[in-house]
Design an enzyme around this catalytic site. Structure first.
Site, PDB file in Angstrom:
ATOM      1  N   LYS A  61     -21.880  -2.224   5.406  1.00 41.33           N
ATOM      2  CA  LYS A  61     -21.944  -2.161   3.936  1.00 41.33           C
ATOM      3  C   LYS A  61     -22.238  -3.519   3.290  1.00 41.33           C
ATOM      4  O   LYS A  61     -22.842  -3.573   2.220  1.00 41.33           O
ATOM      5  CB  LYS A  61     -20.649  -1.587   3.356  1.00 41.33           C
ATOM      6  CG  LYS A  61     -20.486  -0.097   3.630  1.00 41.33           C
ATOM      7  CD  LYS A  61     -19.264   0.459   2.903  1.00 41.33           C
ATOM      8  CE  LYS A  61     -19.124   1.946   3.102  1.00 41.33           C
ATOM      9  NZ  LYS A  61     -18.053   2.539   2.301  1.00 41.33           N
TER      10      LYS A  61
ATOM     11  N   ASP B 267     -19.794   4.808  -3.765  1.00 37.44           N
ATOM     12  CA  ASP B 267     -18.358   5.110  -3.607  1.00 37.44           C
ATOM     13  C   ASP B 267     -17.704   5.290  -4.977  1.00 37.44           C
ATOM     14  O   ASP B 267     -17.053   6.298  -5.250  1.00 37.44           O
ATOM     15  CB  ASP B 267     -17.638   3.972  -2.859  1.00 37.44           C
ATOM     16  CG  ASP B 267     -17.798   4.069  -1.354  1.00 37.44           C
ATOM     17  OD1 ASP B 267     -17.981   5.189  -0.842  1.00 37.44           O
ATOM     18  OD2 ASP B 267     -17.734   3.025  -0.688  1.00 37.44           O
TER      19      ASP B 267
HETATM   20  P1  NDP Z   1      -9.917  -0.890   3.609  1.00 37.50           P
HETATM   21  O1  NDP Z   1      -9.490  -1.126   5.023  1.00 37.50           O
HETATM   22  O2  NDP Z   1     -10.956  -1.762   3.010  1.00 37.50           O
HETATM   23  O3  NDP Z   1      -8.608  -0.982   2.659  1.00 37.50           O
HETATM   24  C1  NDP Z   1      -7.432  -0.300   2.993  1.00 37.50           C
HETATM   25  C2  NDP Z   1      -6.440  -0.394   1.833  1.00 37.50           C
HETATM   26  O4  NDP Z   1      -5.314   0.426   2.137  1.00 37.50           O
HETATM   27  C3  NDP Z   1      -5.907  -1.794   1.589  1.00 37.50           C
HETATM   28  O5  NDP Z   1      -5.706  -1.993   0.214  1.00 37.50           O
HETATM   29  C4  NDP Z   1      -4.556  -1.766   2.326  1.00 37.50           C
HETATM   30  O6  NDP Z   1      -3.614  -2.664   1.792  1.00 37.50           O
HETATM   31  C5  NDP Z   1      -4.124  -0.366   2.035  1.00 37.50           C
HETATM   32  N1  NDP Z   1      -3.127   0.155   2.955  1.00 37.50           N
HETATM   33  C6  NDP Z   1      -3.290   0.497   4.265  1.00 37.50           C
HETATM   34  N2  NDP Z   1      -2.145   0.962   4.782  1.00 37.50           N
HETATM   35  C7  NDP Z   1      -1.221   0.918   3.770  1.00 37.50           C
HETATM   36  C8  NDP Z   1       0.170   1.266   3.674  1.00 37.50           C
HETATM   37  N3  NDP Z   1       0.839   1.761   4.732  1.00 37.50           N
HETATM   38  N4  NDP Z   1       0.792   1.114   2.488  1.00 37.50           N
HETATM   39  C9  NDP Z   1       0.127   0.621   1.425  1.00 37.50           C
HETATM   40  N5  NDP Z   1      -1.178   0.251   1.466  1.00 37.50           N
HETATM   41  C10 NDP Z   1      -1.834   0.409   2.617  1.00 37.50           C
HETATM   42  O7  NDP Z   1     -10.338   0.636   3.553  1.00 37.50           O
HETATM   43  P2  NDP Z   1     -11.305   1.343   2.474  1.00 37.50           P
HETATM   44  O8  NDP Z   1     -10.950   0.827   1.137  1.00 37.50           O
HETATM   45  O9  NDP Z   1     -12.709   1.272   2.932  1.00 37.50           O
HETATM   46  O10 NDP Z   1     -10.849   2.874   2.621  1.00 37.50           O
HETATM   47  C11 NDP Z   1      -9.588   3.313   2.137  1.00 37.50           C
HETATM   48  C12 NDP Z   1      -9.529   4.829   2.286  1.00 37.50           C
HETATM   49  O11 NDP Z   1     -10.499   5.416   1.424  1.00 37.50           O
HETATM   50  C13 NDP Z   1      -9.852   5.325   3.692  1.00 37.50           C
HETATM   51  O12 NDP Z   1      -8.892   6.292   4.072  1.00 37.50           O
HETATM   52  C14 NDP Z   1     -11.218   5.982   3.551  1.00 37.50           C
HETATM   53  O13 NDP Z   1     -11.373   7.073   4.433  1.00 37.50           O
HETATM   54  C15 NDP Z   1     -11.175   6.445   2.102  1.00 37.50           C
HETATM   55  N6  NDP Z   1     -12.515   6.571   1.497  1.00 37.50           N
HETATM   56  C16 NDP Z   1     -12.824   7.755   0.910  1.00 37.50           C
HETATM   57  C17 NDP Z   1     -14.058   7.936   0.326  1.00 37.50           C
HETATM   58  C18 NDP Z   1     -14.386   9.239  -0.307  1.00 37.50           C
HETATM   59  O14 NDP Z   1     -15.566   9.453  -0.681  1.00 37.50           O
HETATM   60  N7  NDP Z   1     -13.432  10.139  -0.483  1.00 37.50           N
HETATM   61  C19 NDP Z   1     -15.070   6.862   0.313  1.00 37.50           C
HETATM   62  C20 NDP Z   1     -14.614   5.635   0.927  1.00 37.50           C
HETATM   63  C21 NDP Z   1     -13.378   5.510   1.503  1.00 37.50           C
HETATM   64  P3  NDP Z   1      -3.511  -4.211   2.278  1.00 37.50           P
HETATM   65  O15 NDP Z   1      -4.646  -4.950   1.631  1.00 37.50           O
HETATM   66  O16 NDP Z   1      -2.186  -4.628   1.757  1.00 37.50           O
HETATM   67  O17 NDP Z   1      -3.598  -4.191   3.780  1.00 37.50           O
END
Ligand code: NDP
Length: 289
Positions: A74, A110
């Site tokens: 990306k 997105d």
């Molecule tokens: P990233 O890895 O970039 O970010 C993950 C985020 O989740 C971070 O903010 C992280 O926090 C947080 N996180 C993870 N575990 C926990 C927890 N246990 N408690 C609190 N916060 C948590 O992932 P993406 O942003 O790319 O994707 C996030 C989700 O969105 C995925 O599940 C993906 O499948 C979904 N998605 C859905 C789309 C759709 O069209 N429906 C499109 C794109 C993504 P920290 O920074 O503190 O680690």
């Protein structure tokens, strides 16, 4: 020899990613092509990071009219493009590439998909939105919400530096009022907030995963959205619905992203219902035989 009566050469689009075998987008897009009688094919392609440049050049050589790129391309795909759409430039990430006037232009669907899905139940204009998370999905959603004139965006994230960085981006590049709020356990939804978005990965593939939100702080006049698409009915959405909130699942965001991509590539306003049914079927969420 006379010209063939049938055109055997479809327009090509597709997806470049690692882990392509698990990506159901092809089913959703091909269903829309079939439904609308579009002479296009969507090719799902496994492309490693070291081959990305060659793959983009190959797509140009073969006359692709566009392609999606998913993880891990990306950000790195930007080096191989001629320009960026507004929100993709602000986010620094692209997931949909479009041929415009012979140039590869990178867009990010997105946030646009989320926004289209949200707008079916409420407008974000003038609203205070709380976004849980600060990763790629949160960034895309928050930027589009800001461009759609949300009045205020509160970013809540475990990792302070990522949360603050997103909040600064929103203030400086989108010119929207934003602040970072540390994630107190459990997070209490402010009474003056209108929309809560879970943009973390909590809930992916686990319908019972509990996100750290104080459920009794949710009120019936608030909208609660989740980016998680599998399963679409997350624990947060089920509990929010029990408290009278209007809810929005992550499948709607995926489907609306497909609608945006089809519009970019073909100019067709695709039928979201056909695409949703196809992606539900592909993910085994649809009980229809
Ligand atoms: P990233 O890895 O970039 O970010 C993950 C985020 O989740 C971070 O903010 C992280 O926090 C947080 N996180 C993870 N575990 C926990 C927890 N246990 N408690 C609190 N916060 C948590 O992932 P993406 O942003 O790319 O994707 C996030 C989700 O969105 C995925 O599940 C993906 O499948 C979904 N998605 C859905 C789309 C759709 O069209 N429906 C499109 C794109 C993504 P920290 O920074 O503190 O680690």
């Amino acid at each position: 020899m006379s010209a063939p009566s049938k055109d055997f050469l479809p327009s090509l689009v597709g997806s470049m990613s690692v882990g392509a075998a698990g990506n159901p987008t092809v089913e959703m897009i091909e269903a829309a092509f079939a439904h609308h009688g579009l002479h296009y094919r969507y090719v799902n392609m496994e492309v490693t990071p070291e081959n990305l440049g060659k793959a983009v050049a190959g797509a140009a050589a073969m006359g692709f009219v566009g392609f999606n790129c998913s993880l891990p391309h990306k950000v790195s795909v930007i080096d191989h493009l001629d320009g960026l759409g507004e929100s993709a430039r602000i986010m620094g990430a692209v997931n949909c590439v479009v041929q415009r006037d012979g140039q590869w232009i990178g867009e990010n669907t997105d946030g646009k998909g989320f926004l289209a899905s949200l707008q079916a139940i409420t407008s974000p204009e003038g609203k205070h939105v709380v976004v849980l998370g600060a990763g790629g999905a949160a960034r895309a959603i928050a930027v589009e919400l800001g461009l759609a004139r949300a009045s205020r965006i509160t970013i809540v994230n475990r990792d302070r530096s990522r949360g603050e960085a997103l909040s600064h981006l929103l203030q400086e590049s989108v010119l929207v009022t934003s602040c970072y709020q540390p994630w107190d356990i459990p997070f209490t939804m402010p009474r003056d907030a209108d929309i809560l978005v879970n943009a973390t990965s909590v809930g992916l593939y686990d319908a019972d995963a509990r996100i750290q939100v104080h459920l009794d702080s949710l009120t019936a006049d608030q909208v609660v959205a989740d980016v998680i698409f599998n399963p679409p009915q997350t624990w947060l959405l089920r509990e929010a619905a029990r408290r009278g909130c209007r809810t929005l699942d992550g499948l709607g965001m995926i489907v609306q992203q497909g609608v945006v991509c089809l519009d970019y590539w073909t100019g067709c306003q695709a039928d979201a219902g056909v695409m949703r049914e196809a992606v539900e079927q592909a993910l085994g969420l649809n009980s229809t035989p």
